[in-house]
Structure formats: structure tokens, C-alpha cells
Design a protein around this motif. Structure first.
Motif, PDB file in Angstrom:
ATOM      1  N   GLU A 105       0.818  -1.199   0.000  1.00 41.78           N
ATOM      2  CA  GLU A 105       0.000   0.000   0.000  1.00 41.78           C
ATOM      3  C   GLU A 105       0.862   1.264   0.000  1.00 41.78           C
ATOM      4  O   GLU A 105       0.521   2.265  -0.611  1.00 41.78           O
ATOM      5  CB  GLU A 105      -0.906  -0.015   1.241  1.00 41.78           C
ATOM      6  N   GLU A 106       2.021   1.157   0.701  1.00 43.48           N
ATOM      7  CA  GLU A 106       2.866   2.342   0.814  1.00 43.48           C
ATOM      8  C   GLU A 106       3.835   2.504  -0.369  1.00 43.48           C
ATOM      9  O   GLU A 106       4.648   3.437  -0.410  1.00 43.48           O
ATOM     10  CB  GLU A 106       3.682   2.302   2.117  1.00 43.48           C
ATOM     11  N   ARG A 149      -3.930   1.824  -8.809  1.00 39.74           N
ATOM     12  CA  ARG A 149      -5.173   1.618  -8.054  1.00 39.74           C
ATOM     13  C   ARG A 149      -4.822   1.126  -6.645  1.00 39.74           C
ATOM     14  O   ARG A 149      -3.765   0.509  -6.435  1.00 39.74           O
ATOM     15  CB  ARG A 149      -6.045   0.563  -8.733  1.00 39.74           C
ATOM     16  N   LEU A 150      -5.725   1.351  -5.718  1.00 37.54           N
ATOM     17  CA  LEU A 150      -5.548   0.858  -4.344  1.00 37.54           C
ATOM     18  C   LEU A 150      -6.677  -0.118  -4.051  1.00 37.54           C
ATOM     19  O   LEU A 150      -7.854   0.221  -4.192  1.00 37.54           O
ATOM     20  CB  LEU A 150      -5.581   2.028  -3.353  1.00 37.54           C
ATOM     21  N   ASP A 151      -6.312  -1.361  -3.674  1.00 36.28           N
ATOM     22  CA  ASP A 151      -7.321  -2.363  -3.310  1.00 36.28           C
ATOM     23  C   ASP A 151      -7.464  -2.333  -1.788  1.00 36.28           C
ATOM     24  O   ASP A 151      -6.577  -2.796  -1.063  1.00 36.28           O
ATOM     25  CB  ASP A 151      -6.863  -3.750  -3.792  1.00 36.28           C
ATOM     26  N   ARG A 152      -8.575  -1.758  -1.294  1.00 35.70           N
ATOM     27  CA  ARG A 152      -8.740  -1.571   0.144  1.00 35.70           C
ATOM     28  C   ARG A 152      -8.970  -2.896   0.852  1.00 35.70           C
ATOM     29  O   ARG A 152      -8.665  -3.034   2.035  1.00 35.70           O
ATOM     30  CB  ARG A 152      -9.919  -0.622   0.414  1.00 35.70           C
ATOM     31  N   ASN A 153      -9.494  -3.899   0.183  1.00 37.18           N
ATOM     32  CA  ASN A 153      -9.724  -5.198   0.819  1.00 37.18           C
ATOM     33  C   ASN A 153      -8.409  -5.874   1.183  1.00 37.18           C
ATOM     34  O   ASN A 153      -8.273  -6.479   2.249  1.00 37.18           O
ATOM     35  CB  ASN A 153     -10.509  -6.124  -0.106  1.00 37.18           C
ATOM     36  N   THR A 154      -7.443  -5.795   0.295  1.00 37.88           N
ATOM     37  CA  THR A 154      -6.167  -6.482   0.549  1.00 37.88           C
ATOM     38  C   THR A 154      -5.082  -5.508   0.965  1.00 37.88           C
ATOM     39  O   THR A 154      -3.948  -5.926   1.222  1.00 37.88           O
ATOM     40  CB  THR A 154      -5.713  -7.215  -0.717  1.00 37.88           C
ATOM     41  N   SER A 155      -5.418  -4.238   1.004  1.00 36.73           N
ATOM     42  CA  SER A 155      -4.436  -3.193   1.340  1.00 36.73           C
ATOM     43  C   SER A 155      -3.197  -3.269   0.453  1.00 36.73           C
ATOM     44  O   SER A 155      -2.053  -3.182   0.920  1.00 36.73           O
ATOM     45  CB  SER A 155      -4.007  -3.293   2.814  1.00 36.73           C
ATOM     46  N   THR A 156      -3.415  -3.537  -0.799  1.00 42.33           N
ATOM     47  CA  THR A 156      -2.299  -3.539  -1.755  1.00 42.33           C
ATOM     48  C   THR A 156      -2.623  -2.584  -2.894  1.00 42.33           C
ATOM     49  O   THR A 156      -3.787  -2.227  -3.133  1.00 42.33           O
ATOM     50  CB  THR A 156      -2.049  -4.933  -2.353  1.00 42.33           C
ATOM     51  N   ARG A 157      -1.582  -2.244  -3.599  1.00 40.71           N
ATOM     52  CA  ARG A 157      -1.761  -1.413  -4.784  1.00 40.71           C
ATOM     53  C   ARG A 157      -1.588  -2.278  -6.043  1.00 40.71           C
ATOM     54  O   ARG A 157      -0.884  -3.291  -6.007  1.00 40.71           O
ATOM     55  CB  ARG A 157      -0.721  -0.291  -4.816  1.00 40.71           C
TER      56      ARG A 157
END
Lengths: 165, 274
Positions: free
Chosen positions: B212-213, B245-253
Motif C-alpha cells: 500500500e505504501e 489503483r488501491l485495493d482496500r480489501n487487501t491493502s495492496t496497490r
């Protein structure tokens, strides 16, 4: 139904003019429309058409005049040309008396036959000519003559030999 | 009074007689070296008409000459068009050869820049494309006889193409990076963040499993990370980030990547053999 032919001497100026015009055309303009170096013999066509329209005797006289014209213009074979045209036009006139009168087909077929007759007589009387080349020329020229017949025949019938019924 | 047919016959015979007499006179006159009256009369009567008709026919002939000229021009035009077509074909061939020359030089330079100076880089030509819509692959003209093995890396000077999926003695099938079954270890060249670049069966790739970061932005270049069992060579260009994109479910980009190589227009490639 009967009709009376006009006498040839009554139409002599027309026939004479037609022959002279035909000779002039044949020695000038028709060279340009030669097919494989073979041009039509318009003078012969006129003579045969006169035979068809005015009968065998008048045809013979016209044929003789046509042959002499061509012979004098050519400077050679005067007798052969004269006799062959005389015979052809006479034969055409004789045949015509036995056939249905028609404005296109019969005159064209008669001119084809008459042209071939004229060639045969001409080559018989002028045997020094080789036969192979004249044979091809005779056939092509006769066909060409046949194609030219309708306008010549119709013009002569219209202005030279109007039948009185 | 003669019957009609006799009169015709008399006329015929008279005409023949006249002709014969005229012919005899003509022959004698010519034998005497003279032209004769008949020929002179015919010449006098016919020559004016001949002059007029000749003049007219020449004028008409001149007009027809224009048509003849047009025919000549038409024929010449056809011939020249044919020549233009041939020359155009020749120019096309030369241009194609020029492009091929540039491409081959580029590949040569690229090969020199590879690890071990490209000793293991085998040049191959693409000879076929995918036979179906379900599989993004091409066929190359090198196979096991040339040292090609399954899972070999395939690339061009512009970047990564894919990996060898099937190798036969003289050909090999290359699975393209755009295929759904393809996955490559990738690295954002600017920041060093790594992820997996997957095919999407379209003309775009997707880089997934970025933290995510991770600092990623459009325009970043993505290269091979050298991680994983297939693409072990580092720094081979994969493509350019177009969207993040940011996938909030998996906290990955994840990032949408435009491939560096247009796999639809492949011609020559390198196979990195081991």
C-alpha cells in the motif's frame, strides 16, 4: 403487281456520276479504311447494284463503263477489268430477276457473289497474277463490298432508279 | 421487236464488244508510247474529285490522328502505370529491407548489452501467431535443435516478450506476457518496489501485490526483478505504468502497465538460452 424499269439512258447522268464518284472515293478516301491492305471496290459495287436495279442489260453496260473507268485509271488490265465487271453486273441483273426483291439482304448477297464472279473472270483473263494472294484479297474484298452494298443500293434506288408501279 | 431477254443479251454483248475494242485500242496506243484518249478523259473527270477528296480525307485523317494519339497515350499511360507499380513495389522492398537492417542493428547492439555479451541470446524470427483467441502466443523458427528449452526468456531490444512454453526440434511456442497465464516478477525502476506483472489478455498488463505504501505513479518504468523461477534476468524492460489503483480489501496497490513491446507486431526476437 407490276413495275416498269426506267431505261438506263434516262438515268445515265446519275449512273455516270455515281461511277465517277465511286472511282474518286476508291482512289482516295477508301485507302484509309483498308482492312489488311484490302480496300473495297466501290465502282464494282455500283455496277452490280445498277444491274440489280435496272436489269442485266443495263448492268452490263454499267459494268463495262465501270471496268473501263478502273482500267483507264489503273493503266493496266483494261480488257480484263472491263469484261469481268460487265459479266458480274450482267449476272447480278439476271439473278435479280429470279429473286424476291429486298433492300438489304438480296443486294448484299448478290454483290458478294458478283464480286467473286468478277474476280474469277478477272484472274482468268489476267493469268500472270499469282493465285494465293489474290484469292485472299478476292474474298476479303468481296466481303467488304457486301458490307458497303446497303447504303450504295439504297442511294441508287432513291436517287437513280425509282420504280414506277 | 426483240423479246426482253434478247435485248438484255444484246446490251451485254454490245458492252463486251465495246470493252474488247477499248482494250485493243488501249493496248495499241500504249504500244505506240501514247497515253490514249480514254485515260486522259478519266483523269480529267476524276482528278478534281480526287483532289477534293484527298484534301478532305487528310483533314479528317488529322482529326482521326487525334484519336490515334489518344490511343497511343492511353497505351503509354498503361505501360507507365505498370512501371510505377513495379517501382513502387521495389521501393517498398527496399524500405522493408532498410527497416529490417535498422532492426537487426538495434538487436545486435542490444545483444552486446546483455549479460555475458549475449552469448546465450539466440536470434529467432516469428513465423506464426496465435491460432485461437484464447491464447496469446507466437511461434518462432528456433527449437530444441538450436538449444531452446521450455521456460526460456524471450525478448526484443524494446523489452520483454514472454517465455517459451513449448519447444519442438525446429520451432517453439512463446507465451506472451499479455496472456492470462503469464506472470513476471517486476520492479518499479524509480523506487525499487517489486510486484508481479500479469497478463490480462488485452493490450495492457497489470502489476499486482505492490504494498500500500509503495511509491508508484503513472510514467514509472517497470523492469524485470530477477525474482522467480522463470525470468531471472534483472532490468529487462516490461513497460510503463499508466494508472495506479488501491485495493482496500487487501491493502495492496496495483498498476496498469502498458507493455514496452507491441506483441502484435513482433518480427525478430531473442531467446535467452541456458
Amino acid at each position: 403487281m407490276s413495275f416498269q424499269r426506267p431505261t438506263l439512258h434516262a438515268r445515265l447522268p446519275v449512273v455516270g456520276a455515281a461511277l465517277v464518284l465511286a472511282l474518286a472515293l476508291q482512289t482516295t478516301v477508301l485507302n484509309a479504311v483498308a482492312i489488311g491492305e484490302v480496300k473495297p471496290d466501290l465502282v464494282l459495287v455500283v455496277a452490280i447494284c445498277v444491274g440489280l436495279l435496272a436489269g442485266p442489260g443495263a448492268g452490263a453496260v454499267c459494268g463495262a463503263a465501270a471496268g473501263l473507268l478502273e482500267g483507264y485509271a489503273q493503266g493496266l488490265h483494261l480488257g480484263s477489268l472491263g469484261v469481268s465487271r460487265t459479266v458480274a453486273a450482267f449476272v447480278a441483273g439476271t439473278v435479280e430477276t429470279h429473286l424476291m426483291r429486298d433492300k438489304v439482304v438480296v443486294p448484299a448477297a448478290t454483290v458478294l457473289m458478283g464480286s467473286l464472279v468478277a474476280h474469277v473472270v478477272y484472274f482468268v483473263l489476267a493469268p500472270e497474277l499469282p493465285i494465293a494472294r489474290p484469292l485472299r484479297i478476292a474474298v476479303v474484298e468481296s466481303l467488304y463490298n457486301m458490307l458497303l452494298t446497303p447504303p450504295v443500293y439504297l442511294a441508287l434506288a432513291r436517287w437513280g432508279f425509282i420504280y414506277r408501279r | 421487236m426483240y423479246p426482253r431477254v434478247d435485248r438484255q443479251l444484246v446490251l451485254f454483248l454490245a458492252a463486251l464488244l465495246v470493252v474488247v475494242l477499248a482494250a485493243v485500242v488501249h493496248r495499241r496506243t500504249r504500244a505506240a508510247g501514247q497515253e490514249g484518249l480514254g485515260a486522259s478523259v478519266v483523269a480529267v473527270v476524276v482528278s478534281p474529285l480526287q483532289q477534293g477528296l484527298t484534301g478532305a480525307s487528310r483533314r479528317i485523317g488529322g482529326a482521326f490522328g487525334i484519336f490515334r494519339e489518344i490511343r497511343t497515350l492511353y497505351a503509354e499511360n498503361r505501360r507507365l502505370r505498370g512501371e510505377v507499380d513495379r517501382l513502387r513495389q521495389r521501393v517498398n522492398t527496399l524500405e522493408e529491407q532498410g527497416r529490417e537492417n535498422v532492426r537487426l542493428r538495434e538487436m545486435l547492439r542490444f545483444r552486446e548489452g546483455l549479460p555475458r555479451h549475449g552469448e546465450n541470446a539466440l536470434a529467432a524470427t516469428v513465423i506464426g501467431v496465435k491460432p485461437t483467441n484464447w491464447y496469446n502466443a507466437v511461434t518462432i523458427d528456433r527449437g530444441t535443435a538450436d538449444g531452446v528449452r521450455e521456460r526460456n526468456m524471450v525478448l526484443t531490444p524494446r523489452g520483454l516478450v514472454g517465455q517459451v512454453r513449448v519447444a519442438t526440434p525446429h520451432t517453439a511456442t512463446v507465451l506472451l506476457i499479455t496472456d492470462l497465464h503469464s506472470g513476471v516478477g517486476g520492479r518499479i525502476q524509480r523506487t525499487g518496489w517489486t510486484g508481479v506483472v500479469k497478463g490480462t489478455a488485452s493490450d495492457r498488463l497489470e502489476m499486482v501485490y505492490l504494498p500500500e505504501e509503495a511509491a508508484v505513479r503513472p510514467g514509472d518504468r517497470v523492469v524485470t526483478s530477477g525474482q522467480g523461477s522463470v525470468f531471472q534476468v534483472k532490468g529487462i524492460m516490461i513497460g510503463t505504468v499508466e494508472q495506479v489503483r488501491l485495493d482496500r480489501n487487501t491493502s495492496t496497490r496495483s498498476a496498469v502497465v502498458r507493455p514496452a513491446v507491441d506483441v502484435r507486431r513482433l518480427e525478430e526476437v531473442f531467446v535467452l538460452t541456458e
